[in-house]
Write a protein that holds these residues in place. Structure first.
Motif: not given
Lengths: 280, 293, 364
Positions: B71-75, B222-227, B243-244, B275-277
């Motif tokens: 997910l991180g990479g994709m985002a 928003e990208a962190s929610k890719i699903m 799979e995210t 934390v990341l954000m």
């Protein structure tokens, strides 16, 4: 060389335009196809490569082998409309308060409260979906419009607040004060003086709320089944190998058509400079 | 000046919205935390007490961490691509081009459409034998490519769709920012004889730093929610290739109905995101603003 | 019957904005509150309007407590420094707004609004929007709206400061006439310019750093400023202040300048003092008492302001007529002994002796 530079610019723009338009045009032609036009390999041009038919579109209204697109449309309208309305009203009031007044509770200040509203967007939907599911089940509100509206308010309220606080900050405070000196209570000042001068903001906020609400899939998917069916869920449910591509494409297109109109509206606001206020 | 009457008004503006939001968000959140400490699943439903067993399991759940990493990479990749493309497009239709307004409307369209519904259409496009993607590429003698059936291609497909969908968002914000820029710095740069590249680097880009930061932050959130895209396009597949984190939690929670475990996964996911954000937001400010004195 | 302000205190982040302000404003008075920027004038005005909460002190109107009433129930009208009008309403509706709010009859509204617009010279502007108007016109709309209510208290916070010079002069004249017509109202006018204060007010309150330094009739304040600070504030250019001593029956300024002790200073005992003299009362040319070097000169209207370095200190002179003064020119400066003010050398700089009035160069 200016000539080359200019050509490159138009080329780039043209390429991206093609990219943008491709899925929509593909859906458009596909919606007029019948089985021969699909199973033999991709076809593009009506009459030249295949015989167009209205089967796909007819199936939208409950025809043979079809889906009923009207009910999901209505459900989406009602749910999204109600949730947006409530979110805008509550959000605008809260945003006005945050713009004009100083809230203090211990160490919590205005900026913290605004951050609280905006940070709701970080919440991954899945985190809320599980408890919402269990809670709505407990309240008997699963698969109901009301349950979904409540959930959507949680999603849209932060958007309304985020946008309106910025707009209100752009209206000079002295106008409120002048209204108060002229005899208006703070609420009357808000209603009669500030609000009429914030209509662009309300427009932008409403639009964002409507679009975000309309386009939600996940919550509608997990929290509704048969009684209430929102448009995105209805269309995705067709996404099986059973549904013919032409019905699929037709239903997809008719679902996104109204939103494309929004693009016009946004561009209008953009050119008029209204959006410059909202974007920070 | 009388404080109490004024205070009444103060509170009546903020409280309705604030309390409604708090109620709708806080209770579910607390409930999720409680559920995560239970062993609620299909076999034994109900709120029992399982302590931190679920969290321990999360810790060792490779599939989850892989999904998170993916997910991180994709985002990051998609947001970066969206930023660069969005910026380029905004610059292109900012001033000296004909049919500006037409192109602006056109470029805005994808972000208005319903992402899931567009994914449905993309699925037909990426169909290996019946879809136009491979057909078009075959004109150049390329392909056919396994868009949705091979791991790396599936990832690329998902990211392509995301880029199509959300580049307009960056485009919109940056264009609005460009439109509201004052003319003076550009006139000064022109007088100093700066060409388009230098003007961009020294005037346009720094002036748009705040907008850039805001846009990237929002898009990352928003990208962190890719699903949804994954759900429609590939169902997380092939295997778990696309799979995210969100998708995995959905499977565990609402399909396999291991609700307690899924709740623990969600909370972990949420905390990591927060934390990341925060870190990323601070980094972005440093990157865009700190570097230029 | 009046508005009495008693010991108002207001501090923000440790800085006092109002430091024990006490003043009285009577019905029918036009009080000019004069002070430099950040003196507390605006804060005081906003406290009276009810837009600013104070930390301590009280306001009483006609004997009744005033501070507890919220702004929307006070009978106060205000004109701001910035041109504040309702952008979404026409000029007519802008002026009618307070009347409509108070449910005045439509016919009456029309009458009063038209009259108010005529008073400010905007009779034919009723259908326009404030955004279409120039700065001066917008401010006139604001004034019309403030006047149409015939409020008991009328506050004006440096209303002309954002207008250009010529417009300011013109509107100042118009304001003078308009304000005089507000019979019975308490008018408070904030300004930083002594000439404006003297022209518009029949009473002056001098503020500085949140305190009231002096209050009284214009003539009194001008002729007998209570302290060095007041003298500096109510004169434009600020009054020249030089340290000196009285010794052996003469005044000795720095640099060896000797000035005979005039009659009004005769009763002062020997010792250290601060002496003040207005810029317009330092004479140039002729024999002169001392020689000063010009550091800067500026022509303004029909006068020349000259800044010079004299042996007794840095002085500013105001000379009639337009003169070209190159920097470095040597000037002979004389100090008229009978125009000297004497202030205490202590921190408070209280007034000890002032020249006899009559020859005072009144500001225009």
């Amino acid at each position: 060389m200016p000539g080359l530079y200019s050509s490159l610019k138009y080329l780039a723009v043209a390429l991206w335009s093609v990219f943008v338009v491709t899925p929509l045009l593909w859906a458009l032609t596909t919606s007029f196809k019948t089985s021969n036009a699909v199973t033999g390999g991709p076809t593009y041009l009506p009459w030249l490569q295949y015989q167009p038919s209205l089967d796909g579109w007819r199936s939208l209204f409950g025809g043979a082998g079809g889906i009923d697109i009207v009910k999901p449309y209505m459900d989406s309208l009602i749910v999204t409309g109600s949730a947006s309305l409530i979110s805008i009203v509550l959000g605008t009031l809260a945003a006005y308060g945050l713009s004009r007044f100083d809230y203090r509770a211990g160490f919590i200040k205005n900026t913290d409260i605004v951050f609280f509203f905006i940070s709701q967007r970080i919440m991954p939907p899945i985190v809320l979906a599980i408890p919402f599911f269990l809670m709505l089940q407990f309240l008997g509100l699963l698969d109901s419009k009301i349950g979904l509206i409540l959930v959507y308010i949680a999603l849209l309220l932060p958007i309304a607040v985020w946008i309106m606080v910025d707009f209100f900050d752009g209206v000079p405070r002295q106008i409120d004060e002048m209204a108060m000196l002229d005899g208006c209570t703070p609420f009357e000042a808000f209603l009669r003086v500030v609000l009429p001068n914030s209509l662009p903001g309300i427009l932008v906020a409403s639009m964002f709320c409507l679009v975000f609400g309309w386009n939600d899939f996940f919550f509608a998917f997990t929290l509704t089944f048969t009684d209430t069916q929102l448009l995105p869920v209805a269309v995705v449910a067709l996404n099986s190998s059973v549904t013919p591509w032409w019905s699929l494409s037709a239903s997809a297109l008719i679902s996104v058509a109204p939103l494309i109109l929004c693009a016009f509206l946004v561009e209008r606001l953009l050119s008029r400079g209204t959006l410059a206020g909202a974007i920070r | 000046m009388d404080q109490s009457e004024f205070r009444f008004y103060k509170l009546s503006f903020l409280l309705p919205g604030f309390l409604v939001l708090l109620a709708i968000i806080l209770f579910p959140l607390l409930f999720t935390i409680r559920v995560s400490l239970s062993g609620w699943d299909a076999i034994s439903p109900g709120l029992d007490w399982a302590g931190v067993k679920n969290y321990a399991a999360v810790f060792g759940d490779i599939r989850f961490w892989q999904a998170l990493w993916r997910l991180g990479g994709m985002a990051v990749f998609t947001v970066l691509a969206q930023y660069v493309l969005g910026f380029a497009l905004a610059l292109l239709v900012w001033r000296e081009i004909r049919f500006r307004r037409f192109f602006r409307v056109l470029f805005l369209i994808p972000m208005m459409t319903t992402p899931v519904i567009m994914s449905v259409i993309w699925r037909t496009i990426f169909h290996e034998s019946l879809g136009p993607a491979n057909d078009f590429l075959s004109l150049f003698g390329l392909g056919p490519y396994p868009w949705l059936t091979s791991a790396n291609w599936a990832l690329a497909s998902v990211m392509l769709v995301e880029i199509w969908q959300w580049t307009p968002f960056m485009f919109l914000l940056l264009l609005a920012g460009l439109i509201s820029l004052p003319r003076e710095p550009f006139l000064a740069a022109a007088i100093d004889g700066a060409g388009p590249v230098r003007t961009f680097l020294n005037v346009t880009f720094p002036l748009l730093a705040p907008v850039s930061i805001g846009a990237i932050t929002i898009r990352l959130i928003e990208a962190s929610k890719i699903m949804e895209t994954v759900y429609v396009l590939t169902s997380g597949g092939p295997g778990t290739a696309t799979e995210t984190a969100g998708y995995y939690i959905y499977i565990k929670g609402l399909r396999d109905f291991e609700i307690g475990y899924a709740a623990a996964l969600s909370i972990t996911y949420l905390v990591i995101m927060i934390v990341l954000m925060t870190i990323i937001a601070k980094l972005l400010v440093k990157l865009f603003v700190g570097g230029r004195a | 019957m009046s508005l009495i302000i008693d010991n108002l205190h207001l501090a923000r982040e440790g800085i006092p904005h109002l430091d024990g302000v006490t003043a009285e404003f009577g019905h029918g008075s036009i009080t000019a509150v004069i002070g430099r920027t950040l003196a507390g004038k605006t804060t005081l005005t906003r406290a009276i309007a009810g837009l600013q909460a104070v930390d301590g002190g009280s306001l009483r109107l006609d004997g009744k407590p005033f501070g507890g009433t919220p702004a929307w129930r006070r009978d106060v009208a205000m004109v701001y420094q910035q041109f504040i009008n309702y952008p979404h309403l026409s000029v007519f509706e802008n002026v009618a707004f307070p009347l409509r709010k108070r449910k005045v009859a439509a016919g009456e509204i029309a009458r009063r609004v038209t009259a108010a617009l005529e008073m400010v010279g905007l009779a034919s502007f009723g259908t326009r929007r404030p955004t279409e108007l120039s700065g001066g016109q917008q401010q006139r709309v604001a004034l019309a709206r403030a006047l149409v209510r015939r409020a008991g208290i009328l506050l004006l916070d440096e209303p002309l400061v954002n207008l250009d010079y010529k417009l300011r002069e013109q509107l100042r004249e118009e304001f003078r006439g308009l304000l005089k017509d507000q019979t019975g109202a308490i008018v408070i006018y904030n300004t930083t310019e002594p000439s404006e204060a003297m022209m518009l007010g029949n009473r002056i309150v001098v503020m500085h750093e949140g305190k009231v330094l002096q209050a009284g009739a214009p003539a009194e304040i001008f002729d007998r400023p209570a302290s060095v600070q007041v003298a500096r504030i109510v004169n434009d250019p600020p009054m020249n202040i030089f340290s000196g001593i009285i010794e052996n029956g003469a005044i000795l300024l720095a640099g060896g300048l000797r000035i005979p002790v005039a009659e009004h200073l005769a009763s002062l005992p020997p010792g250290s003092y601060r002496f003040g003299i207005r810029a317009g009362e330092l004479r140039v040319g002729g024999e002169g008492d001392a020689s000063g070097k010009v550091t800067f000169s500026e022509v303004s209207g029909s006068e020349t302001f000259v800044y010079a370095q004299a042996p007794f200190g840095d002085a500013v002179l105001q000379i009639e007529g337009v003169h070209a003064m190159a920097n470095g020119t040597q000037l002979s400066i004389s100090v008229a002994p009978d125009r000297l003010f004497a202030f205490s050398a202590e921190a408070d700089g209280a007034l000890l002796a002032a020249p006899v009035t009559g020859d005072a160069a009144w500001p225009k």
